[in-house]
Design a protein around this motif. Structure first.
Motif, PDB file in Angstrom:
ATOM      1  N   ASN A  15       1.154  -0.445  -0.117  1.00 64.88           N
ATOM      2  CA  ASN A  15      -0.241   0.271  -0.066  1.00 64.88           C
ATOM      3  C   ASN A  15       1.005   1.371   0.314  1.00 64.88           C
ATOM      4  OD1 ASN A  15      -2.676  -1.977  -0.216  1.00 64.88           O
ATOM      5  ND2 ASN A  15      -2.180  -1.949   2.143  1.00 64.88           N
ATOM      6  N   VAL A  16       2.356   1.383  -0.183  1.00 67.40           N
ATOM      7  CA  VAL A  16       2.658   2.131   0.385  1.00 67.40           C
ATOM      8  C   VAL A  16       2.881   2.992  -1.835  1.00 67.40           C
ATOM      9  CG1 VAL A  16       5.547   2.980   0.145  1.00 67.40           C
ATOM     10  CG2 VAL A  16       4.832   0.526   1.387  1.00 67.40           C
ATOM     11  N   LEU A  17       2.815   2.904  -2.463  1.00 69.38           N
ATOM     12  CA  LEU A  17       2.457   4.279  -3.219  1.00 69.38           C
ATOM     13  C   LEU A  17       1.450   4.355  -2.962  1.00 69.38           C
ATOM     14  CD1 LEU A  17       3.690   5.015  -6.218  1.00 69.38           C
ATOM     15  CD2 LEU A  17       2.501   3.073  -7.535  1.00 69.38           C
ATOM     16  N   ASP A  18       0.631   4.028  -2.785  1.00 66.53           N
ATOM     17  CA  ASP A  18      -0.560   4.556  -2.663  1.00 66.53           C
ATOM     18  C   ASP A  18      -1.216   5.894  -1.657  1.00 66.53           C
ATOM     19  OD1 ASP A  18      -2.336   3.406  -4.782  1.00 66.53           O
ATOM     20  OD2 ASP A  18      -3.444   1.705  -3.288  1.00 66.53           O
ATOM     21  N   ALA A  19      -0.395   4.977  -0.747  1.00 67.10           N
ATOM     22  CA  ALA A  19       0.126   5.742   0.422  1.00 67.10           C
ATOM     23  C   ALA A  19       0.629   7.255   0.005  1.00 67.10           C
ATOM     24  CB  ALA A  19       0.925   5.503   1.287  1.00 67.10           C
ATOM     25  N   TYR A  20       1.648   6.982  -1.073  1.00 74.21           N
ATOM     26  CA  TYR A  20       2.575   8.455  -1.403  1.00 74.21           C
ATOM     27  C   TYR A  20       2.174   9.227  -2.700  1.00 74.21           C
ATOM     28  CZ  TYR A  20       6.879  10.085  -3.579  1.00 74.21           C
ATOM     29  OH  TYR A  20       8.123  11.255  -3.361  1.00 74.21           O
ATOM     30  N   ALA A  43       0.198  18.003  11.455  1.00 72.87           N
ATOM     31  CA  ALA A  43       0.129  17.063  12.259  1.00 72.87           C
ATOM     32  C   ALA A  43       0.379  15.609  12.020  1.00 72.87           C
ATOM     33  CB  ALA A  43      -1.580  17.300  12.460  1.00 72.87           C
ATOM     34  N   LEU A  44      -0.144  15.333  10.345  1.00 70.49           N
ATOM     35  CA  LEU A  44       0.185  14.249   9.703  1.00 70.49           C
ATOM     36  C   LEU A  44       1.796  13.527   9.645  1.00 70.49           C
ATOM     37  CD1 LEU A  44      -1.955  13.788   6.778  1.00 70.49           C
ATOM     38  CD2 LEU A  44      -1.839  12.287   8.571  1.00 70.49           C
ATOM     39  N   LEU A  45       3.007  14.888   9.762  1.00 71.94           N
ATOM     40  CA  LEU A  45       4.213  14.080  10.238  1.00 71.94           C
ATOM     41  C   LEU A  45       4.680  13.966  11.042  1.00 71.94           C
ATOM     42  CD1 LEU A  45       5.549  17.055   7.217  1.00 71.94           C
ATOM     43  CD2 LEU A  45       5.463  14.987   6.891  1.00 71.94           C
ATOM     44  N   GLU A  46       3.966  15.140  12.365  1.00 72.27           N
ATOM     45  CA  GLU A  46       4.307  14.264  13.893  1.00 72.27           C
ATOM     46  C   GLU A  46       3.908  13.294  13.951  1.00 72.27           C
ATOM     47  OE1 GLU A  46       6.600  16.489  15.233  1.00 72.27           O
ATOM     48  OE2 GLU A  46       6.437  17.031  13.503  1.00 72.27           O
ATOM     49  N   LYS A  47       2.266  13.446  13.739  1.00 74.11           N
ATOM     50  CA  LYS A  47       2.343  11.426  14.116  1.00 74.11           C
ATOM     51  C   LYS A  47       3.467  10.605  13.491  1.00 74.11           C
ATOM     52  CE  LYS A  47      -2.177   8.535  12.458  1.00 74.11           C
ATOM     53  NZ  LYS A  47      -1.112   7.232  11.914  1.00 74.11           N
ATOM     54  N   VAL A  48       3.418  10.412  12.305  1.00 72.07           N
ATOM     55  CA  VAL A  48       4.507   9.620  12.454  1.00 72.07           C
ATOM     56  C   VAL A  48       5.445   9.154  12.716  1.00 72.07           C
ATOM     57  CG1 VAL A  48       6.251   8.543  10.339  1.00 72.07           C
ATOM     58  CG2 VAL A  48       4.642  10.363   9.427  1.00 72.07           C
ATOM     59  N   ARG A  49       5.915  10.404  13.052  1.00 73.38           N
ATOM     60  CA  ARG A  49       7.564  10.825  13.810  1.00 73.38           C
ATOM     61  C   ARG A  49       6.491  10.151  14.887  1.00 73.38           C
ATOM     62  NH1 ARG A  49      10.913  14.289  13.251  1.00 73.38           N
ATOM     63  NH2 ARG A  49       9.202  16.232  12.185  1.00 73.38           N
ATOM     64  N   PHE A  50       5.889  10.567  15.750  1.00 78.36           N
ATOM     65  CA  PHE A  50       5.456   9.660  17.507  1.00 78.36           C
ATOM     66  C   PHE A  50       5.160   8.291  16.678  1.00 78.36           C
ATOM     67  CE2 PHE A  50       2.200   8.157  19.783  1.00 78.36           C
ATOM     68  CZ  PHE A  50       2.646   9.165  21.321  1.00 78.36           C
ATOM     69  N   PRO A 233       5.160  13.350   1.423  1.00 81.20           N
ATOM     70  CA  PRO A 233       5.095  11.444   0.834  1.00 81.20           C
ATOM     71  C   PRO A 233       6.322  10.938   1.068  1.00 81.20           C
ATOM     72  CG  PRO A 233       5.720  13.454  -1.438  1.00 81.20           C
ATOM     73  CD  PRO A 233       5.408  14.564   0.278  1.00 81.20           C
ATOM     74  N   GLY A 234       7.138  11.243   0.842  1.00 76.12           N
ATOM     75  CA  GLY A 234       7.929  10.115   1.448  1.00 76.12           C
ATOM     76  C   GLY A 234       8.031  10.117   3.788  1.00 76.12           C
ATOM     77  N   ILE A 235       7.962  10.847   3.809  1.00 76.30           N
ATOM     78  CA  ILE A 235       7.783  10.899   5.229  1.00 76.30           C
ATOM     79  C   ILE A 235       6.115   9.838   5.730  1.00 76.30           C
ATOM     80  CG2 ILE A 235       7.974  11.605   7.653  1.00 76.30           C
ATOM     81  CD1 ILE A 235       9.937  13.424   5.978  1.00 76.30           C
ATOM     82  N   ILE A 236       4.734  10.378   4.910  1.00 78.03           N
ATOM     83  CA  ILE A 236       3.979   9.505   4.974  1.00 78.03           C
ATOM     84  C   ILE A 236       4.152   8.216   4.928  1.00 78.03           C
ATOM     85  CG2 ILE A 236       1.098   9.759   4.408  1.00 78.03           C
ATOM     86  CD1 ILE A 236       1.584  12.523   5.021  1.00 78.03           C
ATOM     87  N   SER A 237       4.723   8.079   3.609  1.00 75.15           N
ATOM     88  CA  SER A 237       4.700   6.372   3.012  1.00 75.15           C
ATOM     89  C   SER A 237       5.988   5.898   3.571  1.00 75.15           C
ATOM     90  CB  SER A 237       4.262   6.509   1.163  1.00 75.15           C
ATOM     91  OG  SER A 237       5.951   7.458   1.346  1.00 75.15           O
ATOM     92  N   LEU A 238       6.243   5.956   4.421  1.00 73.65           N
ATOM     93  CA  LEU A 238       7.158   6.119   5.323  1.00 73.65           C
ATOM     94  C   LEU A 238       6.866   4.790   6.854  1.00 73.65           C
ATOM     95  CD1 LEU A 238      10.987   6.569   6.531  1.00 73.65           C
ATOM     96  CD2 LEU A 238       8.950   5.999   8.373  1.00 73.65           C
ATOM     97  N   LEU A 239       5.555   5.353   6.833  1.00 73.39           N
ATOM     98  CA  LEU A 239       4.846   4.640   7.925  1.00 73.39           C
ATOM     99  C   LEU A 239       3.405   3.719   8.177  1.00 73.39           C
ATOM    100  CD1 LEU A 239       3.552   4.689  10.691  1.00 73.39           C
ATOM    101  CD2 LEU A 239       2.203   6.337  10.285  1.00 73.39           C
ATOM    102  N   THR A 240       3.318   3.763   6.012  1.00 75.59           N
ATOM    103  CA  THR A 240       2.753   2.888   6.085  1.00 75.59           C
ATOM    104  C   THR A 240       3.361   1.666   5.935  1.00 75.59           C
ATOM    105  OG1 THR A 240       1.474   3.809   4.507  1.00 75.59           O
ATOM    106  CG2 THR A 240       0.847   1.768   3.755  1.00 75.59           C
ATOM    107  N   ALA A 241       4.724   2.209   5.044  1.00 71.53           N
ATOM    108  CA  ALA A 241       5.880   0.940   4.569  1.00 71.53           C
ATOM    109  C   ALA A 241       5.581  -0.018   6.214  1.00 71.53           C
ATOM    110  CB  ALA A 241       7.128   1.395   4.160  1.00 71.53           C
TER     111      ALA A 241
END
Ligand code: PMP
Length: 380
Positions: A15-20, A43-50, A233-241
């Motif tokens: 699902n990484v490409l879709d998330a990206y 907020a999304l970036l901070e969610k990934v970081r958290f 997009p890189g950081i958000i889809s990193l969380l999917t991976a």
């Protein structure tokens, strides 16, 4: 094609490409801007970081997103190299990734010590205490798992030795994270990782550090440590991976059996094959070996035609003469280095793929032998 070069990079997770794509389309605003939509992206970036920091046992502000492990490793050496005023040196293994070796050469020129390793490419932690006690060292850097041999290093032991002496211990965890469960990385002063090694996108990774490491000035992003508009997009889809990885990690435990069977089949087909690091603890997915004949590029070409992508070793760890740091540190001659092949699977490769890979090596050997006998007939 069956891909057996996953230590170089992994294909995107399900699902990484879709998330990206979704992030690229919907979260295109600058996360630092003052309006609501930007605040949402922020907020999304901070969610990934958290999420990532929590699963690594870190505090949120200890995780800095970077362009990947090369940048993160460079940053640690630059930071220590600039801030330590004394003539302290660094201690690294001889088979670190080039981003560590070259950074060490640049910032600690003439003050680099090497961790002792045995012929299996495994660092001997018993001898490290002596080195730490008899030298002025401010930074120790040891990778968690070697990208070429897959050998797992005793980084936890060395981290503890450093911690009790107040020495910065950095771990390049790029090959570990994605293939092994998360160990106690909070033992490290800092560690690096890269998303494209665990089915995330390229060009994004992190540096986790207990002390603030100033990377890029200006902009104020990443707690003012790494200025520059974030790779949203890189950081958000990193969380999917990362989330997909968690379920994969539940099944990795027995996967080394397929690699082990492959090595037995390979040795049956080509008895003089020399498998490196076989007696050391290794990643479940990697096999590095010296073939008895023919240049490794001829093998790669043959295997490619049969339908398998394999590697001659790690492209980024070859020195200017074309020999990798692992081959010299494991005592291989230049000639043997030219016959070195690395195969590395990931979660997609099956037991059947490993079996077929061994047969493909047998077939390639037959074809190379045939071609070489024909060419010697022609040359007569
Ligand atoms: N360290 C190791 C052990 C690696 O295998 C790699 C990638 N080959 C890197 C660092 C560099 O990672 P990146 O591609 O994210 O810069």
């Amino acid at each position: 094609m069956v891909f057996f070069d996953n230590n170089a990079t992994t294909p995107l997770g399900k699902n990484v490409l879709d998330a990206y794509k979704v992030a690229l389309k919907q979260n295109w605003q600058n996360p630092s801007s003052p309006y609501r939509e930007s605040a949402h992206t922020r907020a999304l970036l901070e969610k990934v970081r958290f999420e990532i920091a929590t699963s690594l046992g870190l505090r949120k502000n200890e995780l800095i997103f970077t362009s990947g492990a090369t940048e993160s490793n460079n940053a640690v050496f630059a930071h220590l190299g600039k801030s330590i005023k004394s003539k302290s040196g660094c201690l690294i293994s001889p088979f670190e990734h080039s981003s560590v070796i070259e950074s060490a050469k640049y910032w600690f020129d003439g003050r680099i010590h090497f961790l002792p390793a045995n012929e299996e490419g495994f660092v001997d932690s018993d001898r490290v205490l002596d080195i730490l006690n008899s030298n002025d060292i401010c930074l120790v850097s040891l990778m968690a798992a070697n990208n070429e041999s897959g050998v797992l290093q005793p980084w936890q032991d060395i981290a503890r030795m450093c911690s009790s002496r107040g020495i910065h211990f950095h771990c390049d965890a790029t090959q570990w994270i994605g293939k092994k469960t998360i160990d106690d990385f909070s033992l490290c002063s800092s560690f690096s990782a890269s998303a494209h090694k665990f089915s995330g996108p390229k060009g994004v990774g992190w540096l986790a550090s207990k002390q603030p490491i100033q990377m890029q000035r200006g902009g104020g992003q990443e707690g003012s440590l790494r200025g520059g508009t974030e790779n949203v997009p890189g950081i958000i889809s990193l969380l999917t991976a990362w989330e997909e990885l968690k379920s994969n990690l539940n099944i990795y435990r027995d996967l080394h059996l397929w690699r082990d069977q492959f090595e037995r089949d390979l040795m049956n087909a080509i008895p003089q094959v020399n498998i490196l690091g076989k007696k050391a603890p290794r990643l479940w997915n990697t096999s590095l070996f010296v073939l008895p004949d023919y240049n490794n590029l001829s093998w790669v070409g043959k295997l490619d035609k049969i339908g398998f992508s394999v590697s001659t070793g790690s492209a980024c760890s070859t020195d200017k003469n074309g020999y990798s740091s692992i081959s010299s540190s494991m005592g291989l001659s230049e000639n043997e280095s030219r016959r070195l092949i690395r195969v590395s699977s990931y979660f997609e490769q099956t037991e059947e793929d490993w079996c077929n890979l061994a047969s493909a090596f047998a077939q390639a050997y037959q074809e190379l032998n045939l071609e070489s006998s024909e060419s010697s007939v022609i040359s007569i």
